[in-house]
Scaffold this active site. Structure first.
Site, PDB file in Angstrom:
ATOM      1  N   LYS A   1     -10.489   3.246  -3.648  1.00  0.00           N
ATOM      2  CA  LYS A   1      -9.451   4.269  -4.542  1.00  0.00           C
ATOM      3  C   LYS A   1      -8.706   3.856  -5.500  1.00  0.00           C
ATOM      4  O   LYS A   1      -8.644   4.400  -6.465  1.00  0.00           O
ATOM      5  CB  LYS A   1      -8.455   4.502  -3.236  1.00  0.00           C
ATOM      6  CG  LYS A   1      -7.515   5.906  -3.410  1.00  0.00           C
ATOM      7  CD  LYS A   1      -6.421   5.885  -2.643  1.00  0.00           C
ATOM      8  CE  LYS A   1      -6.643   6.081  -1.225  1.00  0.00           C
ATOM      9  NZ  LYS A   1      -5.577   6.564  -0.319  1.00  0.00           N
TER      10      LYS A   1
ATOM     11  N   LYS B   1      -2.572  -2.662   2.445  1.00  0.00           N
ATOM     12  CA  LYS B   1      -2.024  -1.531   3.351  1.00  0.00           C
ATOM     13  C   LYS B   1      -1.196  -2.508   4.376  1.00  0.00           C
ATOM     14  O   LYS B   1      -1.303  -3.609   4.574  1.00  0.00           O
ATOM     15  CB  LYS B   1      -2.838  -0.626   4.057  1.00  0.00           C
ATOM     16  CG  LYS B   1      -2.428   0.609   4.427  1.00  0.00           C
ATOM     17  CD  LYS B   1      -2.390   1.519   3.252  1.00  0.00           C
ATOM     18  CE  LYS B   1      -1.946   2.889   3.707  1.00  0.00           C
ATOM     19  NZ  LYS B   1      -2.308   3.898   2.553  1.00  0.00           N
TER      20      LYS B   1
ATOM     21  N   ASP C   1       3.758   6.023   3.136  1.00  0.00           N
ATOM     22  CA  ASP C   1       2.328   6.623   3.798  1.00  0.00           C
ATOM     23  C   ASP C   1       2.861   7.362   4.915  1.00  0.00           C
ATOM     24  O   ASP C   1       4.126   7.610   5.133  1.00  0.00           O
ATOM     25  CB  ASP C   1       1.290   5.475   4.032  1.00  0.00           C
ATOM     26  CG  ASP C   1      -0.093   6.120   4.555  1.00  0.00           C
ATOM     27  OD1 ASP C   1      -0.803   6.171   3.746  1.00  0.00           O
ATOM     28  OD2 ASP C   1      -0.346   6.320   5.514  1.00  0.00           O
TER      29      ASP C   1
HETATM   30  N1  GLU Z   1      -0.239   5.594   0.942  1.00  0.00           N
HETATM   31  C1  GLU Z   1      -0.707   6.300  -0.488  1.00  0.00           C
HETATM   32  C2  GLU Z   1      -2.310   6.132  -0.179  1.00  0.00           C
HETATM   33  O1  GLU Z   1      -2.646   6.257   0.786  1.00  0.00           O
HETATM   34  C3  GLU Z   1      -0.002   5.730  -1.673  1.00  0.00           C
HETATM   35  C4  GLU Z   1      -0.115   4.206  -1.714  1.00  0.00           C
HETATM   36  C5  GLU Z   1       0.625   3.908  -3.032  1.00  0.00           C
HETATM   37  O2  GLU Z   1       1.393   4.598  -3.540  1.00  0.00           O
HETATM   38  O3  GLU Z   1       0.548   2.780  -2.982  1.00  0.00           O
HETATM   39  O4  GLU Z   1      -3.065   6.126  -1.241  1.00  0.00           O
END
Ligand code: GLU
Length: 449
Positions: free
Chosen positions: A117, A129, A169
């Site tokens: 991503k 994460k 998240d």
């Molecule tokens: N938790 C979000 C995601 O799944 C954002 C992560 C972020 O901004 O670092 O992409």
């Protein structure tokens, strides 16, 4: 399930053997590997350089104890995680999830997805994460604060602007980021704004970050529609969930002329044929931390609350699963197809089961995966990092325009890559290959890392 290229079978088998019981992680890896057959055929260096095996092994995994004291004076215990998956493109970047379902397998699946991503955004961010099995539901502000302080008391030594930059998240929003940042600042004695994203606007946060995942989802779908000469105008849309992603996806669909007729939480779903009242939804969810049943009660006659069954029973032309992993299964996919749904785009991370994805793709429903569709959140986090690094603060309009451009370019990259590798119009193949090749090339260029 699709078959794997012969070079990729041992990679997948090794992942399963080395990470026993982590089913969500296996699912996320398999989904990516299934797309990569044509890539390894064309570029043997990826196989010879063991890039795939290295990519599936996190660079670093941190598991820690989080003890804290509840309002009754009792000692509570949770487990904290940070999986720093890949830093070939930039500092580790990805959110923290606080939810009772969190265990190592969930954090690894999310961290793995995050690599691709983040690569797709075109911005210099690696993938990570973290989170905890802490359940913020029903906890007081003071309890949430003490938990966050204890969590950061361990995490602070592993993160930093150039190392690893967490964000929110599920279960981690502005309130939690505030408590986490406050503790980080206190322990380190440094105002390092770029260490966390999703901060409040008054203390280093970026405009549009709150809205970004939901808005970005809609910008991506707008491109999917435009590629077919279509638009949101008058379309019936169902958005599952009612958290941060869902709320701002609903808002943007409505601004772009679509009608969102249903959304949900873990207790059920609401159907509102006149269109979900997004201001009421924000009030119920954000200010009162309420439930969809409360929304239905306050909304009155137009809304119907359904406590059993699946939101995917509601006929729609566009479905945006924006709640959580594996929330849309094979039965749901069949229902959507039977009801004439033409587009399914993932606002959440991996909300569609592999069986459902298969049904949708065979029925020629346009399906776009979360790692492309919901990348607007983390992309705007990278914009927040840019603003922090230059001690600047951009306007809402400018930031939203940047986000819209980024989503259009992710969409284009997906389609171009799918074309290049012989699967025109296939967003899954396009997203996986485009995300993968950039990271893989960087890993090869950086030596055996
Ligand atoms: N938790 C979000 C995601 O799944 C954002 C992560 C972020 O901004 O670092 O992409």
């Amino acid at each position: 399930m699709s078959t794997l290229d012969e070079h990729l079978i041992p990679v997948f088998e090794e992942v399963v053997a080395r990470n026993p019981g982590e089913t969500e992680f296996h699912q996320a890896v398999r989904e990516v590997l299934e797309s990569l057959g044509p890539v390894v055929a064309k570029h043997p260096a990826y196989v010879n350089g063991e890039v795939l095996r290295r990519l599936c092994e996190p660079e670093r995994q941190i598991i820690f104890r989080v003890p804290w004291v509840d309002d009754g004076g009792r000692i509570q215990l949770n487990r904290g995680f940070r999986v720093e998956f890949n830093s070939a493109l930039g500092p580790f970047k990805g959110g923290l999830r606080f939810h009772p379902s969190v265990y190592l397998g969930i954090v690894k699946f999310l961290g793995f997805e995050q690599i691709f991503k983040n690569s797709l955004t075109g911005l210099p961010i690696g993938g990570a994460k973290g989170g905890s099995d802490f359940d913020p539901k029903g906890r007081s502000d003071a309890e949430v604060m003490r938990f966050c302080q204890s969590f950061m008391t361990e995490l602070y030594r592993h993160i930093g602007e150039y190392t690893d930059v967490p964000a929110g998240d599920i279960g981690v929003g502005g309130r939690e980021i505030g408590y986490l940042f406050g503790q980080y600042k206190r322990i380190t004695n440094r105002y390092e704004s770029g260490t966390l994203t999703g901060k409040g606007l008054g203390w280093g946060g970026a405009r549009v970050r709150t809205e970004a995942t939901g808005y970005g989802t809609v910008f991506f779908v707008k491109e999917m529609l435009a590629a077919r000469g279509d638009s949101f105008d008058g379309k019936r849309v169902v958005v599952s969930g009612s958290g941060n992603v869902a709320i701002y996806a609903i808002e943007k669909v409505q601004q772009r002329g679509g009608r969102v007729i249903a959304c949900s939480d873990s207790g059920g779903y609401v159907v509102d044929e006149t269109g979900i009242d997004v201001e009421l939804l924000k009030l119920v969810k954000n200010e009162h931390r309420g439930r969809m049943s409360d929304y239905a009660e306050r909304r009155g006659a137009t809304a119907r609350f359904v406590s059993a069954g699946s939101i995917w029973e509601v006929p729609c032309e566009i479905a945006l699963p924006s709640a959580t992993q594996n929330e849309l299964n094979g039965t749901d996919a069949r229902r959507l197809i039977a009801n004439g749904c033409g587009i399914v785009a993932e606002g959440a991370n991996m909300p569609t089961t592999p069986e459902a994805v298969d049904f949708l793709r065979h029925a020629e429903v346009l399906f776009a995966p979360g790692k492309a569709v919901n990348a607007g959140g983390v992309a705007t986090s990278a914009l927040e990092m840019q603003q922090n690094a230059s001690r600047d603060s951009w306007s809402f309009g400018y930031t939203e325009a940047r986000l819209e451009e980024i989503m259009a370019s992710i969409h284009q990259r997906c389609l171009e890559t799918a074309d290049e590798y012989g699967s025109p119009g296939d967003y899954v193949v396009g997203a996986n290959i485009a995300g993968f090749t950039q990271v893989a090339d960087a890993m090869l260029a950086l030596g055996v890392i």
